[in-house]
Design an enzyme around this catalytic site. Structure first.
Site, PDB file in Angstrom:
ATOM      1  N   HIS A 139       0.822  -1.212   0.000  1.00 23.59           N
ATOM      2  CA  HIS A 139       0.000   0.000   0.000  1.00 23.59           C
ATOM      3  C   HIS A 139       0.857   1.262   0.000  1.00 23.59           C
ATOM      4  CE1 HIS A 139      -3.053   2.923   0.756  1.00 23.59           C
ATOM      5  NE2 HIS A 139      -2.707   3.133   2.025  1.00 23.59           N
ATOM      6  N   HIS A 182      -3.035   6.946   6.454  1.00 26.24           N
ATOM      7  CA  HIS A 182      -1.729   6.793   7.108  1.00 26.24           C
ATOM      8  C   HIS A 182      -1.119   8.176   7.387  1.00 26.24           C
ATOM      9  CE1 HIS A 182      -0.031   2.906   7.964  1.00 26.24           C
ATOM     10  NE2 HIS A 182       1.185   3.405   7.943  1.00 26.24           N
ATOM     11  N   ASN A 188       0.826   4.476  13.011  1.00 29.92           N
ATOM     12  CA  ASN A 188      -0.554   4.585  12.531  1.00 29.92           C
ATOM     13  C   ASN A 188      -1.423   3.399  12.930  1.00 29.92           C
ATOM     14  OD1 ASN A 188      -0.563   7.073  10.579  1.00 29.92           O
ATOM     15  ND2 ASN A 188       1.321   5.962  10.117  1.00 29.92           N
ATOM     16  N   GLY A 189      -0.831   2.198  12.994  1.00 27.47           N
ATOM     17  CA  GLY A 189      -1.616   1.018  13.335  1.00 27.47           C
ATOM     18  C   GLY A 189      -2.227   1.123  14.721  1.00 27.47           C
ATOM     19  N   ARG A 193      -6.340   1.667  15.523  1.00 32.82           N
ATOM     20  CA  ARG A 193      -7.105   0.733  16.366  1.00 32.82           C
ATOM     21  C   ARG A 193      -7.659   1.454  17.590  1.00 32.82           C
ATOM     22  NH1 ARG A 193      -3.019  -2.418  14.278  1.00 32.82           N
ATOM     23  NH2 ARG A 193      -1.582  -2.034  15.998  1.00 32.82           N
TER      24      ARG A 193
END
Length: 335
Positions: A139, A182, A188-189, A193
């Site tokens: 991505h 992003h 970012n993950g 979440r």
């Protein structure tokens, strides 16, 4: 241009949402009458902290994360791994504290990211949108110059149109679109979440904060990344992603119900929590321990009023008094 998510509601998704609603009602109905809520909240916080950081490669075990949550130091752990977990706990506290916030701004996202990513970023600056191009597997997120405008559109949708959907759907959409943009150079993950969890809290879906959906993503990490990538292959249609997230939330609630039953069997003394008692427990959870005068001032009640709230909780073993008669402080009882 306004952000408008693309999706269709399949029969399977509709069925999952209905089953989730029934499971949630069962859990919430039990939770208001049982005295183990603080212990289950603590367990959930630990599981969320472990799972969300483990997805990103943090090597700490659940028991090590539990030790950090309890304030114990880890002798063998490297500082960065511990800091990532402690940062995540700080981010969760921020989300919990702002669960009732009506309008989310860029500055709120910056603060959440700063808490989650402070001193553990490989590139970029915590609490600031990226100024560089990034790549995440296959991505390629939008150019840095587009980030601010895309986040403005996402926040506009979150603050307005998202409320037209079930929180099961809106939390999943928010999670995906944030990861697609992003907006930060790193972290970012965990932030995405945490935003999905924030939406569930904000909409009153998890009013007791006892659901740990990140465990599902961690245990199915390859499937989690496949589901994110499948949206891009589907031309940004999030229908499949919604089904994936709903299945995860359904599994999460099934596990939560089992934990509810386990915790309830372990607690012989049951208490029907009054709203003021829930507020009192939240204060102790946030502050660790509080003197009697601090408690009744924060609750806005008299000394006698505070004692009327405290006595049933002490009897049920939910809280304890530490120290002498004049210097004693109240805290949640350690399990």
């Amino acid at each position: 241009m306004a952000y408008e998510p693309q999706f269709t509601i399949s029969t399977r998704l509709l069925s999952l949402v209905e089953e989730i609603a029934m499971l949630r009602e069962r859990i919430q109905g039990a939770a208001v009458a049982l005295s183990w809520i603080p212990a289950l909240q603590k367990d959930t916080r630990t599981r969320n902290g472990h799972a969300s950081t483990a997805i990103e490669g943090n090597p700490l075990t659940l028991e090590q994360v539990r030790a950090l949550e309890e304030g114990r130091e880890l002798a063998a752990a490297d500082q960065r791994s511990s800091r990532e977990v402690l940062n995540y706990f700080a981010g969760l506290r921020y989300v919990e504290k702002n669960a009732q916030k009506k309008k989310i701004r860029h500055e709120d996202i910056f603060e959440l990211h700063r808490l989650l990513a402070d001193t553990v970023m490989d590139q970029g600056e915590a609490g600031r949108y990226r100024t560089i191009a990034v790549r995440v597997g296959r991505h390629v997120p939008p150019p840095a110059a587009d980030v601010s405008a895309l986040m403005f559109e996402l926040l506009e949708w979150w603050n307005t149109k998202s409320t037209e959907l079930s929180p099961v759907l809106s939390s999943a959409i928010l999670h995906y679109q944030f990861e697609h943009i992003h907006p930060f150079a790193d972290g970012n993950g965990r932030t995405g979440r945490a935003l999905g969890l924030w939406e569930l809290y904000r909409r009153g879906f998890d009013s007791h904060h006892i659901f740990s959906v990140d465990e599902y993503y961690w245990e199915d990490r390859p499937g989690y990344y496949r589901a994110l990538n499948a949206v891009r292959l589907a031309g940004e249609d999030v229908s499949g992603w919604l089904e994936y997230c709903a299945a995860g939330l359904h599994q999460t609630l099934e596990r939560t119900w089992l934990r509810v039953q386990t915790f309830s069997r372990q607690t012989p003394e049951k208490v029907v929590l009054r709203p003021r008692q829930e507020q009192l427990l939240k204060l102790l959870s946030d502050h660790g321990s509080m003197a009697p005068a601090e408690l009744w001032e924060a609750l806005g009640v008299s000394r006698q009023g505070a004692m009327d709230l405290l006595r049933p909780l002490l009897k049920a073993g939910m809280i304890e008094k530490i120290g002498g008669k004049k210097t004693g402080r109240y805290s949640l009882k350690k399990s």
